[in-house]
Write an enzyme that holds these catalytic residues in place. Structure first.
Site, PDB file in Angstrom:
ATOM      1  N   CYS A 117     107.835  51.420  63.946  1.00 56.11           N
ATOM      2  CA  CYS A 117     107.951  51.277  62.297  1.00 56.11           C
ATOM      3  C   CYS A 117     107.105  51.365  61.506  1.00 56.11           C
ATOM      4  CB  CYS A 117     108.565  49.577  63.208  1.00 56.11           C
ATOM      5  SG  CYS A 117     110.001  50.121  64.126  1.00 56.11           S
ATOM      6  N   HIS A 257     109.572  45.943  56.370  1.00 53.00           N
ATOM      7  CA  HIS A 257     109.885  46.565  57.723  1.00 53.00           C
ATOM      8  C   HIS A 257     111.161  45.921  57.819  1.00 53.00           C
ATOM      9  CE1 HIS A 257     111.291  48.691  61.166  1.00 53.00           C
ATOM     10  NE2 HIS A 257     110.761  47.760  61.841  1.00 53.00           N
ATOM     11  N   ASN A 287     117.701  48.082  61.746  1.00 54.20           N
ATOM     12  CA  ASN A 287     116.583  48.541  62.206  1.00 54.20           C
ATOM     13  C   ASN A 287     116.105  50.054  61.838  1.00 54.20           C
ATOM     14  OD1 ASN A 287     113.516  49.375  62.806  1.00 54.20           O
ATOM     15  ND2 ASN A 287     113.580  47.734  63.891  1.00 54.20           N
TER      16      ASN A 287
HETATM   17  O1  UT7 Z   1     110.554  47.001  64.356  1.00 53.65           O
HETATM   18  C1  UT7 Z   1     109.468  46.574  65.335  1.00 53.65           C
HETATM   19  C2  UT7 Z   1     109.714  45.902  66.637  1.00 53.65           C
HETATM   20  N1  UT7 Z   1     111.458  44.984  66.439  1.00 53.65           N
HETATM   21  C3  UT7 Z   1     111.318  44.203  66.530  1.00 53.65           C
HETATM   22  O2  UT7 Z   1     110.634  43.718  65.416  1.00 53.65           O
HETATM   23  C4  UT7 Z   1     111.939  43.099  67.063  1.00 53.65           C
HETATM   24  C5  UT7 Z   1     111.743  42.026  67.328  1.00 53.65           C
HETATM   25  N2  UT7 Z   1     112.531  41.264  68.142  1.00 53.65           N
HETATM   26  C6  UT7 Z   1     114.307  40.987  67.367  1.00 53.65           C
HETATM   27  O3  UT7 Z   1     114.081  40.582  66.793  1.00 53.65           O
HETATM   28  C7  UT7 Z   1     114.684  39.507  68.255  1.00 53.65           C
HETATM   29  O4  UT7 Z   1     113.741  38.904  69.908  1.00 53.65           O
HETATM   30  C8  UT7 Z   1     115.563  39.841  69.352  1.00 53.65           C
HETATM   31  C9  UT7 Z   1     116.960  40.128  68.147  1.00 53.65           C
HETATM   32  C10 UT7 Z   1     115.107  41.326  69.837  1.00 53.65           C
HETATM   33  C11 UT7 Z   1     116.366  38.970  69.836  1.00 53.65           C
HETATM   34  O5  UT7 Z   1     116.462  37.321  69.255  1.00 53.65           O
HETATM   35  P1  UT7 Z   1     116.220  36.596  70.253  1.00 53.65           P
HETATM   36  O6  UT7 Z   1     116.194  35.338  69.273  1.00 53.65           O
HETATM   37  O7  UT7 Z   1     114.805  36.202  70.391  1.00 53.65           O
HETATM   38  O8  UT7 Z   1     116.828  36.469  71.045  1.00 53.65           O
HETATM   39  P2  UT7 Z   1     116.017  36.123  72.979  1.00 53.65           P
HETATM   40  O9  UT7 Z   1     114.846  38.147  73.297  1.00 53.65           O
HETATM   41  O10 UT7 Z   1     115.253  34.953  73.021  1.00 53.65           O
HETATM   42  O11 UT7 Z   1     117.958  35.955  73.536  1.00 53.65           O
HETATM   43  C12 UT7 Z   1     118.480  34.865  73.715  1.00 53.65           C
HETATM   44  C13 UT7 Z   1     119.580  34.765  73.750  1.00 53.65           C
HETATM   45  C14 UT7 Z   1     119.296  34.712  75.761  1.00 53.65           C
HETATM   46  O12 UT7 Z   1     120.197  34.827  76.425  1.00 53.65           O
HETATM   47  P3  UT7 Z   1     119.759  34.097  77.480  1.00 53.65           P
HETATM   48  O13 UT7 Z   1     118.312  33.695  78.236  1.00 53.65           O
HETATM   49  O14 UT7 Z   1     119.380  32.279  76.579  1.00 53.65           O
HETATM   50  O15 UT7 Z   1     121.136  33.087  78.244  1.00 53.65           O
HETATM   51  C15 UT7 Z   1     119.710  36.709  76.183  1.00 53.65           C
HETATM   52  O16 UT7 Z   1     120.035  37.192  77.040  1.00 53.65           O
HETATM   53  O17 UT7 Z   1     120.111  35.824  74.032  1.00 53.65           O
HETATM   54  C16 UT7 Z   1     121.388  36.592  74.673  1.00 53.65           C
HETATM   55  N3  UT7 Z   1     120.768  38.011  73.841  1.00 53.65           N
HETATM   56  C17 UT7 Z   1     122.022  38.500  73.520  1.00 53.65           C
HETATM   57  N4  UT7 Z   1     123.296  37.736  73.727  1.00 53.65           N
HETATM   58  C18 UT7 Z   1     124.615  38.394  72.772  1.00 53.65           C
HETATM   59  C19 UT7 Z   1     119.895  39.416  73.900  1.00 53.65           C
HETATM   60  N5  UT7 Z   1     120.835  40.012  73.233  1.00 53.65           N
HETATM   61  C20 UT7 Z   1     122.039  39.566  73.047  1.00 53.65           C
HETATM   62  C21 UT7 Z   1     122.996  40.089  72.422  1.00 53.65           C
HETATM   63  N6  UT7 Z   1     124.303  40.014  72.177  1.00 53.65           N
HETATM   64  N7  UT7 Z   1     123.106  41.447  71.911  1.00 53.65           N
END
Ligand code: UT7
Length: 332
Positions: A117, A257, A287
């Site tokens: 990225c 980005h 992304n």
């Molecule tokens: O390109 C450069 C590299 N990449 C990035 O910079 C990505 C950086 N990370 C992110 O953008 C975010 O961490 C994500 C969008 C990937 C995830 O968002 P988050 O707010 O960090 O969510 P989380 O991983 O803390 O998960 C929170 C909850 C979890 O459920 P529980 O354990 O709280 O019950 C996940 O299982 O959200 C759940 N979850 C989803 N729910 C609905 C994770 N993905 C999804 C989804 N739909 N797609």
């Protein structure tokens, strides 16, 4: 600033996204997710997905053709092709060579850069150094990724955030006060497991086991990546500005980005920049990995958001971990 200094100017720019659109509602039918979760946690409404019969080099060729047309540069005058990608057509040879052949750039050298990225920043920095040193004159810099080919459509943690696309710029020498003023690149290999493709390389060649265990798809620790991204993009922004001898108040447009709207907001807030000075298109493309910064820059120039003399601050962050920033004064 020292007029008369040789530096790389952006003489032309172009971008491309595939026609096929995948909405959040489409994703609701594929994995356990919701439009509401995706929009509030990422800012993404839809993304473009490359059609099966096309590949990364096809998108790169389209974006590069547009950049060359914009610059009025004939194919025969391109000296070097730099292609940032982690989804090349082949493991080898480089996709830059495929693009070189497809575009008939018969006088050019060509190689790939795999900085994920932050690939556009790495490739632009490399191109800038070649132009500034006088080694090459016309350098075509491309960021292109068909990341959908590495996405596990059963993994809701990753499949909702990515999209496909390509962007390109033609760099040329300039001798005024415009062009690339500074480049900052940094990496931390200790974070390589936060975002990677476990199988398919020399460490774990393709096997029945690797396929059964879905190890050819992207693995990401979203939370850790998120924390590092916000911190590193801010650092890259400040370092690139310092190297250019500029302050945040000198920035006319920031082009970050596009990984997550919350990452962009966090970085921008730490910098003290108003959001209306930031190019954001993650809502429509997700992304797009190495394409994202160039895609946002091209859209900004097409919408008349950049004029000659504007200071543009680009910042990237990605797998590796890698991050970096570039200050570009727009115009030739
Ligand atoms: O390109 C450069 C590299 N990449 C990035 O910079 C990505 C950086 N990370 C992110 O953008 C975010 O961490 C994500 C969008 C990937 C995830 O968002 P988050 O707010 O960090 O969510 P989380 O991983 O803390 O998960 C929170 C909850 C979890 O459920 P529980 O354990 O709280 O019950 C996940 O299982 O959200 C759940 N979850 C989803 N729910 C609905 C994770 N993905 C999804 C989804 N739909 N797609």
């Amino acid at each position: 600033m020292n007029p008369g200094t040789r530096r790389a100017v952006v003489a032309g720019i172009g971008s491309y996204v595939p026609d096929k659109v995948l909405t959040n509602q489409d994703l609701e039918r594929v994995v356990d997710t919701s439009e509401e979760w995706i929009v509030t946690r990422t800012g993404i409404h839809e993304r473009h997905i490359l059609e099966d019969h096309l590949t990364t080099s096809d998108m790169a060729v389209e974006a590069a053709s547009r950049a060359l047309r914009h610059a009025g540069c004939p194919a025969s005058e391109v000296d070097l092709v730099l292609l940032a990608t982690v989804t090349g057509d082949y493991v080898f040879p480089s996709t830059a060579c495929v693009v070189q052949e497809k575009l008939g750039l018969t006088n050019a050298g060509a190689f790939d850069i795999g900085s994920s990225c932050s690939g556009f920043i790495a490739a632009l920095s490399t191109g800038s150094a070649f132009v500034q040193s006088g080694t090459f004159k016309n350098v075509l810099v491309i960021g292109a990724d068909a990341i959908s080919r590495l996405v596990d459509w059963k993994d809701r943690n990753t499949c909702v955030i990515f999209g496909d696309g390509a962007a390109a710029v033609l760099l040329r020498p300039g001798f005024g006060d415009r062009g690339i003023l500074s480049c900052y690149l940094k990496s931390d290999g200790a974070g390589c497991r936060y975002l990677y493709q476990p199988a398919g390389g020399a460490k774990m060649p393709p096997s029945l086991d690797s396929i059964t265990n879905r190890l050819h798809y992207i693995r990401m620790d979203g939370r850790e990546t998120f924390k590092q991204a916000a911190r590193s993009m801010t650092q890259a922004a400040f370092e690139a500005l310092k190297m250019a001898g500029l302050e945040t108040t000198d920035v006319d447009l920031m082009v970050p980005h596009q990984a997550n709207i919350r990452i962009i907001q966090a970085a921008v807030q730490r910098m003290g920049l108003p959001m209306d000075q930031v190019a954001v298109n993650i809502d429509r493309y997700g992304n797009t990995v190495a394409a994202s910064i160039g895609l946002a820059l091209d859209e900004a120039q097409q919408n008349g958001r950049v004029t000659a003399g504007d200071n543009i601050l680009m910042v990237g962050f990605g797998a590796g971990l890698t991050w970096g920033g570039i200050v570009l004064r727009w115009g030739v």
